[in-house]
Design a protein around this motif. Structure first.
Motif, short mmCIF file in Angstrom:
data_model
loop_
_atom_site.label_atom_id
_atom_site.label_comp_id
_atom_site.label_asym_id
_atom_site.label_seq_id
_atom_site.Cartn_x
_atom_site.Cartn_y
_atom_site.Cartn_z
N PHE A 227 4.58 1.56 -0.72
CA PHE A 227 5.12 2.74 -1.39
C PHE A 227 5.10 3.92 -0.43
CE2 PHE A 227 6.09 3.29 -5.90
CZ PHE A 227 6.39 4.64 -5.97
N PHE A 228 6.02 4.85 -0.60
CA PHE A 228 5.99 6.10 0.15
C PHE A 228 5.22 7.13 -0.65
CE2 PHE A 228 9.39 4.56 2.85
CZ PHE A 228 9.08 5.16 4.05
N GLY A 229 4.32 7.86 0.02
CA GLY A 229 3.60 8.95 -0.61
C GLY A 229 4.42 10.23 -0.53
N LEU A 230 3.99 11.23 -1.27
CA LEU A 230 4.67 12.52 -1.24
C LEU A 230 4.55 13.19 0.13
CD1 LEU A 230 3.77 13.95 -4.76
CD2 LEU A 230 5.82 12.73 -4.03
N ASP A 231 3.63 12.70 0.97
CA ASP A 231 3.47 13.22 2.33
C ASP A 231 4.47 12.59 3.30
OD1 ASP A 231 2.42 10.65 2.49
OD2 ASP A 231 0.46 11.28 3.24
N GLY A 232 5.34 11.69 2.79
CA GLY A 232 6.33 11.04 3.64
C GLY A 232 5.80 9.85 4.41
N LYS A 233 4.55 9.49 4.18
CA LYS A 233 3.94 8.35 4.87
C LYS A 233 4.10 7.08 4.04
CE LYS A 233 2.22 11.22 7.93
NZ LYS A 233 2.93 11.47 9.17
N LEU A 234 4.07 5.95 4.72
CA LEU A 234 4.20 4.64 4.11
C LEU A 234 2.80 4.06 3.87
CD1 LEU A 234 6.40 2.57 3.35
CD2 LEU A 234 6.18 1.65 5.66
N LEU B 167 0.24 -0.58 -6.14
CA LEU B 167 -0.13 0.81 -5.99
C LEU B 167 1.08 1.67 -6.29
CD1 LEU B 167 1.06 1.89 -2.93
CD2 LEU B 167 -0.62 0.19 -2.27
N THR B 168 0.80 2.92 -6.63
CA THR B 168 1.87 3.88 -6.90
C THR B 168 1.32 5.29 -6.74
OG1 THR B 168 3.67 4.45 -8.42
CG2 THR B 168 1.50 4.09 -9.39
N PHE B 169 2.22 6.23 -6.66
CA PHE B 169 1.83 7.63 -6.60
C PHE B 169 2.25 8.31 -7.89
CE2 PHE B 169 1.66 6.47 -2.25
CZ PHE B 169 0.63 7.22 -1.73
N GLN B 170 1.33 9.07 -8.47
CA GLN B 170 1.64 9.82 -9.68
C GLN B 170 2.56 10.97 -9.28
OE1 GLN B 170 -1.75 11.61 -11.59
NE2 GLN B 170 -0.73 11.57 -13.57
N PRO B 171 3.77 11.02 -9.83
CA PRO B 171 4.75 12.02 -9.37
C PRO B 171 4.28 13.47 -9.50
CG PRO B 171 5.82 10.36 -10.72
CD PRO B 171 4.34 10.12 -10.82
N GLY C 15 0.82 13.60 -7.00
CA GLY C 15 0.82 12.97 -5.68
C GLY C 15 -0.36 12.08 -5.44
N GLN C 16 -1.19 11.85 -6.48
CA GLN C 16 -2.38 11.01 -6.31
C GLN C 16 -1.99 9.54 -6.20
OE1 GLN C 16 -4.47 12.24 -9.91
NE2 GLN C 16 -6.03 13.20 -8.63
N LEU C 17 -2.69 8.84 -5.31
CA LEU C 17 -2.48 7.42 -5.11
C LEU C 17 -3.32 6.64 -6.11
CD1 LEU C 17 -1.46 4.93 -3.54
CD2 LEU C 17 -3.38 5.30 -1.95
N VAL D 197 -8.71 0.19 -11.79
CA VAL D 197 -7.67 1.08 -11.29
C VAL D 197 -8.38 2.30 -10.73
CG1 VAL D 197 -5.63 2.43 -11.86
CG2 VAL D 197 -6.03 0.24 -13.02
N PHE D 198 -8.08 2.60 -9.47
CA PHE D 198 -8.73 3.69 -8.76
C PHE D 198 -7.72 4.77 -8.40
CE2 PHE D 198 -11.11 -0.14 -7.63
CZ PHE D 198 -12.43 0.26 -7.81
N VAL D 199 -8.16 6.02 -8.38
CA VAL D 199 -7.43 7.11 -7.76
C VAL D 199 -8.05 7.26 -6.38
CG1 VAL D 199 -6.84 9.55 -7.84
CG2 VAL D 199 -6.90 8.22 -9.96
N VAL D 200 -7.24 7.04 -5.35
CA VAL D 200 -7.76 6.85 -3.99
C VAL D 200 -7.34 8.00 -3.08
CG1 VAL D 200 -7.77 5.28 -2.02
CG2 VAL D 200 -7.61 4.36 -4.34
N GLY D 201 -8.30 8.50 -2.32
CA GLY D 201 -8.04 9.53 -1.32
C GLY D 201 -8.39 9.02 0.06
N ALA D 202 -8.10 9.82 1.06
CA ALA D 202 -8.37 9.47 2.45
C ALA D 202 -9.85 9.16 2.66
CB ALA D 202 -7.96 10.62 3.37
N GLY D 203 -10.12 7.99 3.23
CA GLY D 203 -11.49 7.61 3.56
C GLY D 203 -12.30 7.05 2.42
#
Length: 175
Positions: free
Chosen positions: A57-64, A125-129, A132-134, A146-152
């Protein structure tokens, strides 16, 4: 589909290339025919059995972003930062690792694509529109979580399942 699909016509796929290798590839849509096949991320781990991944999936940050499980044999669990198994990966649209990935150490031992870790079988996985949470859905041994996942972030597998202590992310949904 690429966030800029209307202009570049890029379509991305997560594939099992061989019994021991997965890839993220990109095609250009030319009148509903995939052309210009390009391998963006190569040699993603698989054992050819289960818990191999495939969510992309693409995130709102433009990353894959993509997710790979523990290959059904415990690969990449706990503190292993050398393997993309049991992880969520993140890359630039051209397939290069994002420089701000939390474990990116350049020439060090870490896999530069790792965004988050500790997932047994993160099959979607998906991003909440709105935020922007993963959101990552991972099948555990006794629970789906089901997790809400951040960097690290670390979801705890294989040390914890539905009983993650402080320092680990906890599921927002479990059953």
């Amino acid at each position: 589909f690429d966030p800029n699909y209307a202009v570049n016509r890029y379509v991305y796929l997560f594939i099992t290339a061989t019994a021991s290798k997965q890839q993220i590839i990109r095609y250009t849509d030319a009148n509903s025919v995939g052309t210009a096949r390009t391998v963006l991320v190569d040699n993603l781990p698989t054992a050819g059995n289960n818990h191999d991944g495939g969510g992309i999936f693409f995130g709102l940050d433009g990353k894959l972003y993509w997710a790979i499980g523990d290959l059904g044999n415990g690969t990449g669990v706990n503190a292993d930062l050398t393997s993309l198994a049991s992880k969520v990966g993140r890359a630039n649209p051209d397939g290069t690792p994002a420089n701000d990935n939390p474990f990116n150490d350049g020439v060090g031992p870490n896999n530069e694509y790792i965004w988050a870790r500790g997932f047994r079988n993160p099959f979607t996985l998906t991003f909440q529109p709105a935020t922007g949470q993963l959101w990552v859905n991972s099948v555990g041994t006794n629970y789906e979580q089901v997790f809400v996942v951040g960097a690290g972030d670390h979801a705890g597998y294989n040390m914890y399942e539905n009983n993650q202590p402080a320092g680990f992310i906890t599921p927002v949904i479990k059953y």
